[in-house]
Design a protein around this motif. Structure first.
Motif, PDB file in Angstrom:
ATOM      1  N   LEU A  84       0.999  -0.839  -0.705  1.00 48.37           N
ATOM      2  CA  LEU A  84       0.218   0.296  -0.587  1.00 48.37           C
ATOM      3  C   LEU A  84       1.046   1.148  -0.279  1.00 48.37           C
ATOM      4  O   LEU A  84       0.554   2.386  -0.806  1.00 48.37           O
ATOM      5  CB  LEU A  84      -1.250   0.225   1.332  1.00 48.37           C
ATOM      6  CG  LEU A  84      -2.133  -1.212   1.052  1.00 48.37           C
ATOM      7  CD1 LEU A  84      -3.280  -1.138   2.593  1.00 48.37           C
ATOM      8  CD2 LEU A  84      -2.530  -1.057  -0.381  1.00 48.37           C
ATOM      9  N   GLN A  85       2.385   0.885   0.718  1.00 45.72           N
ATOM     10  CA  GLN A  85       3.028   1.766   0.988  1.00 45.72           C
ATOM     11  C   GLN A  85       3.238   2.338  -0.172  1.00 45.72           C
ATOM     12  O   GLN A  85       3.313   3.698  -0.658  1.00 45.72           O
ATOM     13  CB  GLN A  85       3.865   2.793   2.242  1.00 45.72           C
ATOM     14  CG  GLN A  85       2.857   2.315   3.364  1.00 45.72           C
ATOM     15  CD  GLN A  85       3.634   1.598   4.744  1.00 45.72           C
ATOM     16  OE1 GLN A  85       3.668   2.133   5.366  1.00 45.72           O
ATOM     17  NE2 GLN A  85       4.164   0.302   4.283  1.00 45.72           N
ATOM     18  N   ILE A  86       4.069   1.453  -1.321  1.00 45.42           N
ATOM     19  CA  ILE A  86       4.668   2.010  -2.294  1.00 45.42           C
ATOM     20  C   ILE A  86       3.539   2.283  -3.117  1.00 45.42           C
ATOM     21  O   ILE A  86       4.079   3.096  -3.982  1.00 45.42           O
ATOM     22  CB  ILE A  86       5.240   0.566  -3.324  1.00 45.42           C
ATOM     23  CG1 ILE A  86       6.765   0.288  -1.986  1.00 45.42           C
ATOM     24  CG2 ILE A  86       5.674   0.694  -4.544  1.00 45.42           C
ATOM     25  CD1 ILE A  86       7.631   1.186  -2.299  1.00 45.42           C
ATOM     26  N   HIS A  87       2.694   1.947  -2.884  1.00 42.80           N
ATOM     27  CA  HIS A  87       1.836   2.689  -4.031  1.00 42.80           C
ATOM     28  C   HIS A  87       1.106   3.521  -4.090  1.00 42.80           C
ATOM     29  O   HIS A  87       0.745   4.371  -4.871  1.00 42.80           O
ATOM     30  CB  HIS A  87       0.144   1.627  -3.893  1.00 42.80           C
ATOM     31  CG  HIS A  87      -1.172   1.340  -5.627  1.00 42.80           C
ATOM     32  ND1 HIS A  87      -0.935   0.313  -6.253  1.00 42.80           N
ATOM     33  CD2 HIS A  87      -1.945   1.881  -5.058  1.00 42.80           C
ATOM     34  CE1 HIS A  87      -2.096   1.052  -7.445  1.00 42.80           C
ATOM     35  NE2 HIS A  87      -2.274   1.625  -5.911  1.00 42.80           N
ATOM     36  N   ARG A  88       0.798   3.797  -2.869  1.00 39.82           N
ATOM     37  CA  ARG A  88       0.636   5.554  -2.753  1.00 39.82           C
ATOM     38  C   ARG A  88       1.598   6.625  -2.898  1.00 39.82           C
ATOM     39  O   ARG A  88       1.489   7.548  -3.775  1.00 39.82           O
ATOM     40  CB  ARG A  88       0.370   5.298  -1.392  1.00 39.82           C
ATOM     41  CG  ARG A  88       0.476   6.807  -0.759  1.00 39.82           C
ATOM     42  CD  ARG A  88       0.279   7.386   1.009  1.00 39.82           C
ATOM     43  NE  ARG A  88       0.800   7.238   1.798  1.00 39.82           N
ATOM     44  CZ  ARG A  88       0.794   6.965   3.059  1.00 39.82           C
ATOM     45  NH1 ARG A  88      -0.551   7.100   3.284  1.00 39.82           N
ATOM     46  NH2 ARG A  88       2.361   6.064   3.714  1.00 39.82           N
ATOM     47  N   ALA A  89       2.966   6.353  -2.800  1.00 40.41           N
ATOM     48  CA  ALA A  89       4.159   6.778  -3.257  1.00 40.41           C
ATOM     49  C   ALA A  89       4.051   7.241  -4.753  1.00 40.41           C
ATOM     50  O   ALA A  89       4.614   8.208  -5.038  1.00 40.41           O
ATOM     51  CB  ALA A  89       5.234   6.132  -2.457  1.00 40.41           C
ATOM     52  N   CYS A  90       4.179   6.628  -6.007  1.00 43.04           N
ATOM     53  CA  CYS A  90       4.281   6.022  -6.732  1.00 43.04           C
ATOM     54  C   CYS A  90       2.501   6.531  -6.840  1.00 43.04           C
ATOM     55  O   CYS A  90       2.577   7.159  -8.431  1.00 43.04           O
ATOM     56  CB  CYS A  90       4.427   4.648  -7.623  1.00 43.04           C
ATOM     57  SG  CYS A  90       5.872   3.927  -7.152  1.00 43.04           S
ATOM     58  N   ASP A  91       1.732   6.427  -6.544  1.00 40.83           N
ATOM     59  CA  ASP A  91       0.492   7.336  -7.120  1.00 40.83           C
ATOM     60  C   ASP A  91       1.084   9.237  -7.365  1.00 40.83           C
ATOM     61  O   ASP A  91       0.289   9.482  -7.836  1.00 40.83           O
ATOM     62  CB  ASP A  91      -0.352   6.922  -6.306  1.00 40.83           C
ATOM     63  CG  ASP A  91      -2.261   7.665  -6.902  1.00 40.83           C
ATOM     64  OD1 ASP A  91      -2.743   7.437  -7.978  1.00 40.83           O
ATOM     65  OD2 ASP A  91      -2.589   8.662  -6.324  1.00 40.83           O
ATOM     66  N   LYS A  92       1.822   9.286  -5.990  1.00 42.90           N
ATOM     67  CA  LYS A  92       1.782  10.325  -5.584  1.00 42.90           C
ATOM     68  C   LYS A  92       3.172  11.047  -6.466  1.00 42.90           C
ATOM     69  O   LYS A  92       3.766  12.583  -6.302  1.00 42.90           O
ATOM     70  CB  LYS A  92       2.421  11.067  -4.693  1.00 42.90           C
ATOM     71  CG  LYS A  92       0.205  10.688  -3.514  1.00 42.90           C
ATOM     72  CD  LYS A  92      -0.339  11.676  -3.870  1.00 42.90           C
ATOM     73  CE  LYS A  92      -1.474  11.533  -3.455  1.00 42.90           C
ATOM     74  NZ  LYS A  92      -2.985  12.776  -3.772  1.00 42.90           N
ATOM     75  N   GLY A  93       3.733  10.134  -6.961  1.00 40.41           N
ATOM     76  CA  GLY A  93       4.743  10.948  -8.022  1.00 40.41           C
ATOM     77  C   GLY A  93       6.088  10.298  -8.082  1.00 40.41           C
ATOM     78  O   GLY A  93       6.955  10.349  -9.044  1.00 40.41           O
ATOM     79  N   LEU A  94       6.249   9.589  -6.798  1.00 41.87           N
ATOM     80  CA  LEU A  94       7.739   8.269  -7.287  1.00 41.87           C
ATOM     81  C   LEU A  94       6.911   7.321  -8.255  1.00 41.87           C
ATOM     82  O   LEU A  94       6.817   7.373  -8.696  1.00 41.87           O
ATOM     83  CB  LEU A  94       8.053   7.500  -6.022  1.00 41.87           C
ATOM     84  CG  LEU A  94       8.736   8.752  -4.776  1.00 41.87           C
ATOM     85  CD1 LEU A  94       7.748   9.494  -5.041  1.00 41.87           C
ATOM     86  CD2 LEU A  94       8.972   7.199  -3.525  1.00 41.87           C
TER      87      LEU A  94
END
Length: 229
Positions: A84-94
């Motif tokens: 979930l946290q990787i998913h959120r990070a990539c959703d926001k620009g990473l």
């Protein structure tokens, strides 16, 4: 909060708390550091505007982040397993590191803020991707101010949660590359070149910052003391 996972997070209080806390283990370094320097990769600016490197400070600011907990979930839309946290990070620009020569993005809406010993990676919409308590040397702070950006590696594979194995791992470059390739292949490592804002505050010598990274936690010291009694 990612809409597709909102029902699951709302139903699990502990999972939601860990997700919203966004707590991370961290390492702060510079591209000139003999241990961590090779982790600095290429940004979009390096590729499209190679001449810009001559206008910036020689040392790239490096921040390695690993979430305190791995939060796995299954997507209700396609059945895929995600962190979930990787998913959120990539959703926001990473961007997940894929392939042997991945290109690292430079998202405009992410800012890394250093305030005292608190480090926060945040999107302009208020989403906090990572929080960490850190010890930054004067050299790191100055390079961050001069350069205005930092290379962030976010995810798993480098054992930041366990300092002794992490230190041993970082002495074996080939094994580090293997761990990075393994984490990347599993979609568990992402990166971006983000803006940095360092608020005024006390600095410490480089030697003290290094010692702080090696210092065992209070809990560890207490356990050792208990065993000696």
């Amino acid at each position: 909060m990612l809409a597709e996972f909102s029902p699951m997070l709302q139903a699990n209080e502990n999972l939601r708390a860990a997700y919203e806390e966004a707590g991370c283990y961290s390492v702060l370094s510079l591209s000139t550091d003999p241990v961590y320097g090779f982790l600095a990769g290429r940004s979009t600016l390096d590729i499209l505007l190679p001449e810009i490197r001559e206008l910036l400070p020689a040392s790239r600011v490096l921040v390695v982040l690993r979430p305190h907990q791995m939060l796995g979930a299954t997507s209700p839309e396609n059945g895929e397993s995600v962190e979930l946290q990787i998913h959120r990070a990539c959703d926001k620009g990473l961007r997940r590191l894929i392939g042997s020569r991945p290109t690292i993005p430079s998202p405009k809406h992410l800012t890394l803020t250093m305030a005292g010993r608190g480090l926060t990676l945040e999107h302009d919409d208020g989403t906090v991707i990572a929080r960490a308590n850190v010890t930054a040397s004067g050299r790191w702070r100055q390079a961050a101010r001069d350069r205005g950006s930092a290379l962030v590696l976010y995810g798993y594979g480098l054992a930041l949660h366990d300092p002794p194995p992490h230190r041993q791992l970082m002495t074996a470059t080939a094994e580090v590359h293997h761990r990075i390739a393994e984490a990347s292949g599993n979609g568990l490592l992402a990166a971006a070149l983000v803006s940095v804002h360092v608020q005024p505050g006390p600095t410490i010598p480089e030697s003290a910052a290094t010692a702080a990274r090696r210092q065992p936690s209070r809990t560890t010291r207490a356990r050792r003391k208990g065993r000696r009694r």
